[in-house]
Design a protein around this motif. Structure first.
Motif, mmCIF file in Angstrom:
data_model
loop_
_atom_site.group_PDB
_atom_site.id
_atom_site.type_symbol
_atom_site.label_atom_id
_atom_site.label_comp_id
_atom_site.label_asym_id
_atom_site.label_seq_id
_atom_site.Cartn_x
_atom_site.Cartn_y
_atom_site.Cartn_z
ATOM 1 N N HIS A 95 -14.978 -30.231 58.101
ATOM 2 C CA HIS A 95 -15.424 -29.015 57.428
ATOM 3 C C HIS A 95 -14.405 -27.912 57.696
ATOM 4 O O HIS A 95 -14.357 -27.358 58.790
ATOM 5 C CB HIS A 95 -16.815 -28.616 57.915
ATOM 6 C CG HIS A 95 -17.812 -29.738 57.893
ATOM 7 N ND1 HIS A 95 -18.413 -30.165 56.728
ATOM 8 C CD2 HIS A 95 -18.289 -30.534 58.882
ATOM 9 C CE1 HIS A 95 -19.223 -31.171 56.997
ATOM 10 N NE2 HIS A 95 -19.168 -31.412 58.298
ATOM 11 N N ILE A 96 -13.591 -27.624 56.694
ATOM 12 C CA ILE A 96 -12.543 -26.612 56.825
ATOM 13 C C ILE A 96 -12.652 -25.649 55.651
ATOM 14 O O ILE A 96 -12.791 -26.077 54.496
ATOM 15 C CB ILE A 96 -11.137 -27.260 56.848
ATOM 16 C CG1 ILE A 96 -10.977 -28.130 58.094
ATOM 17 C CG2 ILE A 96 -10.050 -26.198 56.825
ATOM 18 C CD1 ILE A 96 -9.647 -28.866 58.151
ATOM 19 N N THR A 97 -12.602 -24.375 55.950
ATOM 20 C CA THR A 97 -12.607 -23.337 54.922
ATOM 21 C C THR A 97 -11.314 -22.540 55.017
ATOM 22 O O THR A 97 -10.618 -22.597 56.042
ATOM 23 C CB THR A 97 -13.803 -22.394 55.105
ATOM 24 O OG1 THR A 97 -13.712 -21.761 56.401
ATOM 25 C CG2 THR A 97 -15.111 -23.164 55.023
ATOM 26 N N PRO A 98 -10.944 -21.798 53.959
ATOM 27 C CA PRO A 98 -9.680 -21.055 54.000
ATOM 28 C C PRO A 98 -9.563 -20.073 55.158
ATOM 29 O O PRO A 98 -8.455 -19.761 55.591
ATOM 30 C CB PRO A 98 -9.675 -20.318 52.653
ATOM 31 C CG PRO A 98 -10.497 -21.181 51.761
ATOM 32 C CD PRO A 98 -11.580 -21.739 52.640
ATOM 33 N N ASP A 99 -10.707 -19.586 55.673
ATOM 34 C CA ASP A 99 -10.634 -18.639 56.781
ATOM 35 C C ASP A 99 -10.729 -19.313 58.150
ATOM 36 O O ASP A 99 -10.793 -18.627 59.177
ATOM 37 C CB ASP A 99 -11.720 -17.573 56.655
ATOM 38 C CG ASP A 99 -13.114 -18.173 56.578
ATOM 39 O OD1 ASP A 99 -13.234 -19.412 56.514
ATOM 40 O OD2 ASP A 99 -14.092 -17.394 56.589
ATOM 41 N N SER A 100 -10.733 -20.653 58.184
ATOM 42 C CA SER A 100 -10.712 -21.365 59.465
ATOM 43 C C SER A 100 -9.383 -21.121 60.165
ATOM 44 O O SER A 100 -8.330 -21.221 59.522
ATOM 45 C CB SER A 100 -10.919 -22.867 59.257
ATOM 46 O OG SER A 100 -12.163 -23.143 58.657
ATOM 47 N N PRO A 101 -9.393 -20.824 61.472
ATOM 48 C CA PRO A 101 -8.130 -20.551 62.184
ATOM 49 C C PRO A 101 -7.110 -21.683 62.072
ATOM 50 O O PRO A 101 -5.907 -21.432 62.002
ATOM 51 C CB PRO A 101 -8.596 -20.363 63.639
ATOM 52 C CG PRO A 101 -10.015 -19.926 63.532
ATOM 53 C CD PRO A 101 -10.571 -20.639 62.338
ATOM 54 N N ILE A 102 -7.579 -22.940 62.027
ATOM 55 C CA ILE A 102 -6.647 -24.059 62.002
ATOM 56 C C ILE A 102 -5.796 -24.054 60.741
ATOM 57 O O ILE A 102 -4.666 -24.552 60.733
ATOM 58 C CB ILE A 102 -7.413 -25.401 62.131
ATOM 59 C CG1 ILE A 102 -6.422 -26.538 62.400
ATOM 60 C CG2 ILE A 102 -8.240 -25.681 60.886
ATOM 61 C CD1 ILE A 102 -7.092 -27.851 62.709
ATOM 62 N N VAL A 103 -6.307 -23.471 59.661
ATOM 63 C CA VAL A 103 -5.562 -23.447 58.399
ATOM 64 C C VAL A 103 -4.314 -22.577 58.531
ATOM 65 O O VAL A 103 -3.190 -23.007 58.248
ATOM 66 C CB VAL A 103 -6.450 -22.942 57.250
ATOM 67 C CG1 VAL A 103 -5.643 -22.829 55.962
ATOM 68 C CG2 VAL A 103 -7.634 -23.876 57.049
ATOM 69 N N SER A 104 -4.499 -21.352 58.971
ATOM 70 C CA SER A 104 -3.359 -20.438 59.092
ATOM 71 C C SER A 104 -2.406 -20.877 60.195
ATOM 72 O O SER A 104 -1.187 -20.754 60.064
ATOM 73 C CB SER A 104 -3.850 -19.012 59.356
ATOM 74 O OG SER A 104 -4.676 -18.962 60.500
ATOM 75 N N VAL A 105 -2.944 -21.428 61.289
ATOM 76 C CA VAL A 105 -2.086 -21.845 62.407
ATOM 77 C C VAL A 105 -1.193 -23.017 62.018
ATOM 78 O O VAL A 105 0.019 -23.010 62.273
ATOM 79 C CB VAL A 105 -2.943 -22.214 63.639
ATOM 80 C CG1 VAL A 105 -2.092 -22.889 64.707
ATOM 81 C CG2 VAL A 105 -3.602 -20.970 64.215
ATOM 82 N N THR A 106 -1.765 -24.045 61.389
ATOM 83 C CA THR A 106 -0.960 -25.207 61.022
ATOM 84 C C THR A 106 0.069 -24.867 59.946
ATOM 85 O O THR A 106 1.215 -25.327 60.012
ATOM 86 C CB THR A 106 -1.851 -26.358 60.524
ATOM 87 O OG1 THR A 106 -2.715 -25.880 59.479
ATOM 88 C CG2 THR A 106 -2.682 -26.927 61.642
ATOM 89 N N ALA A 107 -0.313 -24.047 58.976
ATOM 90 C CA ALA A 107 0.644 -23.661 57.935
ATOM 91 C C ALA A 107 1.772 -22.832 58.522
ATOM 92 O O ALA A 107 2.946 -23.010 58.180
ATOM 93 C CB ALA A 107 -0.077 -22.883 56.834
#
Length: 412
Positions: free
Chosen positions: A48-60
Motif C-alpha cells: 500500500h503506497i500513496t504519492p505522499d508516502s515517504p518511501i516514494v520521495s526517498v527512493t526517487a
C-alpha cells in the motif's frame, strides 16, 4: 519487509531475463514498473503506497542522485570543452522549445491554467538516458551522439529545477516546503555546484598526501564515500543534490581517473539497484484509477509529448550541425522522461496547488508511457549502428562477445 521481498523477486526475475532483454524489446526497467503496479492496491493489493508516502520521495531522490553521480563520471571535461556546441544547442534551444510546447498542449488539451501548464512543461522537460541505455552506453554508437544525449540529460535536471520551483510558488503553493524565493533557489543551485566541485578536489588532494591512500580492495569505496557525504551535506544545507551529484562525478573522473575506474563496477551496480527500487515504488502508484482519472485530451497530450514535442524541438536545435539524418532522428526520439520528472512531479503533488492532482496525473502517465516506449526501442534502434552482443551475450550464434563494453548496459 513485504516490499523488500517483492523487490528481491523482481530483481531475480530481471537478472534471469537480462540476457533476453539485451537482444529484444523486453526491458528490465519495464519489468520493475509492471511488478510494482501488479502488487499495488490497483491489482493484488500486497503493498500500500500513496504519492505522499515517504518511501516514494526517498527512493526517487536517491535513485536520481545515484544515476547522476555515475553519469557525471562518463563526462570527459576535456572532450566537453572541445565539443560543447551540440549539448549547448539541445539545452539552450531544444529544452526551452519542449518546455513551451508541452505548456501549450497542456493548456489547450487538458484545460489547466497557464501557470500550472508551464509547470507541467518544466517538469517534463528533463530527459533521462537510463531508459535508452543501449544508445548512450555503447561505444559502437557514435561518440558525439552519446555525448549529446548524456550531457543533455545530466545537465537539464538541474536547469529545470529552479523553473519548477518558481512555477510551483506562482501556482499558489500552500506547502511550506515548496515555497522558495528566486534568491533562495539560486543559492541552492550555487551551493550544489560548489559542493560538487570542491569536495572531490579536496579528497583528491588528501589521497595524494604521503601518509594517506587507499589499499586496492578499498579504492572503490573512496568515490562512494564522496557521494554519501555529498548527499548528506546537500540535504543538510538545502543545496541542490542533483547538480552536486553530476558535477562531482565529472570532477572526480577528471582529476582522478583511477578512482573512477575502480568505482565504476560498484557504482553502476548501486545506481542500478537504486533505479530498480524507484521504478518498483513508482510502478505501485500506477493504479487503474490514476489512468482513469486522465481525460482524453490528457492522453492526446501524452502522445504529443513523446512523438512530436521532444522530436521536433531537438530536430530544430540540431539544424546546421554535423549530425547525419539517422543520428538526428535517434537524438530526437530518445528524450525519455525519468527520475527527475518523477521527483519534480511529486513536488507538484505535495505542494498543495489548486490543480496539483490533475497536473500530477498527467505527469505520471506521461512518464510511464515514456518509459515503456523508449526502453523498449533502444536495442532495435541501436542495431542501426551495427551494435551487436549488447551485454557480451552472442545473438544465438557462437560469435565472441565484444570487449570493452561495460556489463549491464542493457538494463533499461
Amino acid at each position: 519487509m513485504l516490499l523488500v521481498a517483492v523487490f528481491g523477486v523482481a530483481l531475480l526475475v530481471a537478472v534471469l531475463l537480462s540476457g533476453l532483454a539485451a537482444r529484444t524489446v523486453l526491458s528490465t526497467s519495464l519489468l520493475f514498473l509492471a511488478g510494482g503496479a501488479l502488487v499495488s492496491d490497483g491489482f493484488l493489493g500486497l503493498i500500500h503506497i500513496t504519492p505522499d508516502s515517504p518511501i516514494v520521495s526517498v527512493t526517487a531522490d536517491l535513485a536520481l542522485f545515484a544515476v547522476l553521480f555515475t553519469d557525471g563520471m562518463h563526462v570527459s571535461v576535456p572532450k566537453l570543452r572541445e565539443n560543447w556546441k551540440n549539448p549547448a544547442r539541445a539545452l539552450g534551444l531544444g529544452m526551452p522549445l519542449a518546455f513551451i510546447g508541452m505548456a501549450l498542449v497542456t493548456h489547450y488539451l487538458v484545460g489547466l491554467d497557464w501557470t500550472t501548464s508551464f509547470l507541467v512543461g518544466a517538469v517534463l522537460a528533463p530527459t533521462d538516458p537510463v531508459f535508452a541505455s543501449a544508445i548512450v552506453g555503447r561505444k559502437e554508437v557514435p561518440a558525439k551522439l552519446r555525448q549529446l544525449l548524456n550531457v543533455e540529460s545530466g545537465i537539464n535536471d538541474g536547469l529545470a529545477l529552479p523553473v519548477v520551483l518558481v512555477f510551483i510558488a506562482a501556482a499558489g503553493a500552500t506547502s511550506g516546503s515548496a515555497e522558495s524565493s528566486p534568491g533562495a533557489i539560486a543559492l541552492e543551485l550555487l551551493l550544489g555546484l560548489v559542493f560538487g566541485v570542491v569536495l572531490p578536489l579536496l579528497v583528491s588532494l588528501l589521497v595524494r598526501l604521503p601518509l594517506l591512500g587507499a589499499e586496492p580492495k578499498l579504492q572503490p569505496l573512496l568515490p562512494l564515500a564522496i557521494g554519501v557525504i555529498l548527499y548528506g551535506l546537500c540535504h543538510l544545507t538545502h543545496a541542490n543534490p542533483y547538480l552536486a551529484a553530476f558535477s562531482a562525478g565529472a570532477v572526480l573522473a577528471t582529476v582522478s581517473p583511477e578512482a573512477k575506474s575502480a568505482f565504476e563496477p560498484l557504482g553502476e551496480s548501486l545506481a542500478e539497484l537504486a533505479k530498480f527500487a524507484a521504478l518498483l515504488v513508482f510502478g505501485a502508484l500506477l493504479t487503474p484509477q490514476l489512468f482513469g482519472d486522465l481525460s482524453f485530451g490528457g492522453y492526446v497530450a501524452v502522445v504529443l509529448a513523446i512523438v512530436l514535442i521532444r522530436p521536433a524541438s531537438m530536430l530544430l536545435s540540431l539544424i546546421g550541425t554535423r549530425f547525419d539524418r539517422r543520428e538526428r532522428l535517434v537524438a530526437a526520439w530518445f528524450g525519455p522522461k525519468g527520475f527527475a520528472s518523477v521527483v519534480y512531479g511529486l513536488l507538484v503533488l505535495q505542494a498543495g496547488i489548486p490543480q496539483g492532482e490533475e497536473a500530477y496525473t498527467l505527469i505520471a502517465v506521461c512518464i510511464a508511457v515514456s518509459i515503456i516506449a523508449h526502453s523498449s526501442t533502444d536495442v532495435p534502434i541501436a542495431r542501426l549502428f551495427d551494435v551487436e552482443d549488447l551485454t557480451g551475450i552472442p545473438d544465438g550464434d557462437d560469435a565472441p562477445a565484444k570487449h570493452g563494453a561495460p556489463d549491464g548496459d542493457r538494463t533499461a
